[in-house]
Design an enzyme around this catalytic site. Structure first.
Site, PDB file in Angstrom:
ATOM      1  CE  LYS A 207       3.727  10.021   6.214  1.00  0.00           C
ATOM      2  NZ  LYS A 207       4.994   9.579   5.627  1.00  0.00           N
ATOM      3  CE  LYS A 229       9.219  12.419   9.918  1.00  0.00           C
ATOM      4  NZ  LYS A 229       9.306  11.290   8.957  1.00  0.00           N
ATOM      5  CD  GLU A 245      -2.123  18.332   1.171  1.00  0.00           C
ATOM      6  OE1 GLU A 245      -1.709  18.021   0.039  1.00  0.00           O
ATOM      7  OE2 GLU A 245      -1.471  19.034   1.954  1.00  0.00           O
ATOM      8  CE  LYS A 260       2.267   6.390   6.601  1.00  0.00           C
ATOM      9  NZ  LYS A 260       3.593   6.564   6.046  1.00  0.00           N
ATOM     10  CB  SER A 286       4.478   0.635  11.908  1.00  0.00           C
ATOM     11  OG  SER A 286       4.552   2.006  12.260  1.00  0.00           O
ATOM     12  CE1 TYR A 325       5.175  -2.338   7.339  1.00  0.00           C
ATOM     13  CE2 TYR A 325       3.305  -1.346   8.470  1.00  0.00           C
ATOM     14  CZ  TYR A 325       4.491  -1.211   7.782  1.00  0.00           C
ATOM     15  OH  TYR A 325       4.995   0.034   7.519  1.00  0.00           O
TER      16      TYR A 325
END
Ligand code: PBG
Length: 335
Positions: A207, A229, A245, A260, A286, A325
């Site tokens: 991510k 982040k 990872e 992602k 998104s 979505y």
């Protein structure tokens, strides 16, 4: 390999790839990648209250639903053939604190919602998000010290409790999206110890710290109040680190690994595909959704065609599953 058309006996073209593209039936016959409704996971936003259906400004056609209306929506989603939903809660400001303790409340919004979905639509697969950002006043995915440093191991302890409470409520998969080190293994051990051996882990393995999450943070009102982040989510410039990872999450017991965002990271999806036999998921996030919606609303692109082309590219790169979505729109198009 003979060089193209270097035939000495004839001047007829020997290689004519267009031969297999002539008709729709031919194109279907040689098609390498297909998008199916079975590939889709639909992310949904749940909020407190009743009869609430509020459109998210930066995500047209996506809504925050209160539980009553969410259940109706989940019925429709399942009737469209979509097998799974990923649930994200909008937590009222007064329930947020520095430690995100509401995340472990057995009667919290997520836990109540999962229980209700399990009763209303027992067959649908419910995936819950394991991360603290919707629950913390500061908006970070972990606990912080006085200097604002995100603390790994104490955060993992909370994530473990959160995951177990979601499993107790009936979640089929827990999906740690926090990027703390060691959380997949810790969650797996705790789920097994509590008897939830059939609850799976969909790990957000690679991510990235991405600007593509902006509209999602609007939806949950969860943007970090300070800093960014980058000390836990990955640097967009790195690929080998993604494989590291993924390797760790698999060793720790992940059932499905995820990359992602998706669209700017198709190379990562492809590389991850080549190092594991586990299902690979991609999150069409998104911001990717918002860009397509915005351009379509301006009349600049053909929305339906762009959606299918975009999701097909993720499958072609190697994804088995796509969180998107667009799931409902795609299910209707494929029906
Ligand atoms: C929270 C989380 C985020 C998304 C999914 N889970 C946001 C973030 O990490 O800041 C983003 C999803 C999207 O943009 O569609 N840990």
């Amino acid at each position: 390999m003979p060089s193209v058309n270097s035939s000495d006996t004839t001047d007829v073209l020997r290689y004519r790839p267009r031969r297999l593209r002539r008709t729709e039936a031919l194109r279907r016959m040689v098609r390498e990648t297909t998008l199916s409704v079975n590939d889709l996971i639909y992310p949904m936003f749940v909020t407190e209250g009743e009869e609430q259906k509020v459109e998210i400004a930066s995500m047209p056609d996506c809504y925050r639903y209160s539980l009553d209306l969410l259940l109706q929506e989940v019925h429709q989603v399942y009737d469209l053939g979509i097998n799974a939903i990923a649930l994200f809660p909008v937590i009222p400001e007064e329930l947020k604190n520095d430690s995100g303790s509401e995340s472990c409340n057995p009667h919290g919004l997520v836990q109540r919602t999962v229980k209700a979905i399990r009763e209303a639509v027992p067959e649908i697969i419910v995936i819950t998000d394991v991360a603290l950002d919707p629950f913390t006043t500061h908006g970070h995915d972990g606990l912080i010290d006085d200097n604002g440093t995100i603390l790994n191991d104490p955060t993992v302890e909370v994530l473990v409790k959160m995951a177990v409470s979601q499993a107790a409520a009936g979640a089929n998969f827990v999906a740690p999206s926090d990027m703390m080190d060691g959380r997949v293994g810790a969650i797996r051990r705790a789920l097994d110890a509590e008897g939830y051996i059939d609850v799976g882990i969909l790990a957000y393995s690679a991510k990235y710290a991405s600007a593509y999450y902006g509209p999602f943070r609007d939806a949950l009102d969860s943007a970090p109040k300070f800093g960014d982040k980058k000390t836990y989510q990955m640097d967009a410039a790195n690929a080998k680190e993604a494989l590291k990872e993924v390797e760790l999450d698999i060793a720790e017991g992940a059932d499905i690994v995820m990359v992602k965002p998706a669209l700017s990271y198709l190379d990562i999806i492809h590389q991850v595909r080549n190092v594991t036999h586990l299902p690979v998921a991609a999150y069409n996030v998104s911001g990717e959704y918002a860009m397509i919606k915005a351009a379509a609303r301006m009349g600049w692109i053909d929305e339906k065609k762009i959606i299918l082309e975009t999701l097909t590219s993720m499958k072609r790169a190697g994804a088995d599953l796509i969180l998107t979505y667009f799931a409902k729109e795609v299910a209707l198009m494929l029906a």
